[in-house]
Design a protein around this motif. Structure first.
Motif, PDB file in Angstrom:
ATOM      1  N   UNK A 141       0.848  -1.187   0.000  1.00  0.00           N
ATOM      2  CA  UNK A 141       0.000   0.000   0.000  1.00  0.00           C
ATOM      3  C   UNK A 141       0.887   1.243   0.000  1.00  0.00           C
ATOM      4  N   UNK A 142       0.837   2.002  -1.107  1.00  0.00           N
ATOM      5  CA  UNK A 142       1.720   3.152  -1.246  1.00  0.00           C
ATOM      6  C   UNK A 142       1.108   4.420  -0.643  1.00  0.00           C
ATOM      7  N   UNK A 143      -0.206   4.622  -0.846  1.00  0.00           N
ATOM      8  CA  UNK A 143      -0.884   5.841  -0.389  1.00  0.00           C
ATOM      9  C   UNK A 143      -2.108   5.494   0.444  1.00  0.00           C
ATOM     10  N   UNK A 144      -2.451   6.404   1.326  1.00  0.00           N
ATOM     11  CA  UNK A 144      -3.714   6.322   2.053  1.00  0.00           C
ATOM     12  C   UNK A 144      -4.337   7.706   2.072  1.00  0.00           C
ATOM     13  N   UNK A 145      -5.663   7.737   2.201  1.00  0.00           N
ATOM     14  CA  UNK A 145      -6.413   8.987   2.089  1.00  0.00           C
ATOM     15  C   UNK A 145      -7.218   9.236   3.358  1.00  0.00           C
ATOM     16  N   UNK A 146      -7.298  10.494   3.749  1.00  0.00           N
ATOM     17  CA  UNK A 146      -7.985  10.846   4.984  1.00  0.00           C
ATOM     18  C   UNK A 146      -9.450  11.191   4.725  1.00  0.00           C
ATOM     19  N   UNK A 147     -10.322  10.577   5.495  1.00  0.00           N
ATOM     20  CA  UNK A 147     -11.756  10.866   5.435  1.00  0.00           C
ATOM     21  C   UNK A 147     -12.007  12.216   6.093  1.00  0.00           C
TER      22      UNK A 147
END
Length: 126
Positions: free
Chosen positions: A60-66
């Motif tokens: 997993x390279x990126x994660x996004x904030x809700x």
């Protein structure tokens, strides 16, 4: 038991007599939503809400904030949401408002995890 009442057929006034009015407007609405996925502000909102993954998952390279719960999620678990809902599309009178809202600028869009997005959608349907 009584007889079943005869049901009237819905007139098929679109596409050479193949579609009802509802089918026609559903076709337009769903295809406009599909095209809106390529709208550059959607991508910009998603990029602004990402960071390098801090997960133990090395793939997993990126994660996004809700924007609702402030949690961090992989891209497959977030959705771009309109702050002001696009509304319905059932006539040409509603077309302009629907399309302007659908293709809004980045300040009219937020990133939400699927759970928060579904909760907001359900609330809006009440």
């Amino acid at each position: 038991m009584g007889r079943k009442a005869k049901t009237e057929r819905v007139p098929r006034t679109r596409a050479g007599g193949e579609w009802t009015e509802a089918a026609f407007w559903g076709f337009l609405r769903s295809n406009l939503r599909l095209v809106s996925r390529k709208w550059p502000p959607r991508k910009n909102v998603l990029l602004a809400a990402r960071r390098q993954s801090q997960s133990e998952n090395k793939r997993l390279k990126w994660e996004h904030q809700c924007s609702e719960c402030n949690g961090w999620f992989p891209a497959k678990d977030v959705e771009i949401d309109h702050i002001v809902p696009c509304g319905a599309l059932r006539s040409w009178d509603e077309f302009r408002v629907f399309s302007e809202q659908l293709f809004c600028e980045a300040d009219g869009l937020v990133v939400r995890c699927k759970t928060c997005h579904q909760a907001k959608t359900n609330e809006g349907r009440k």
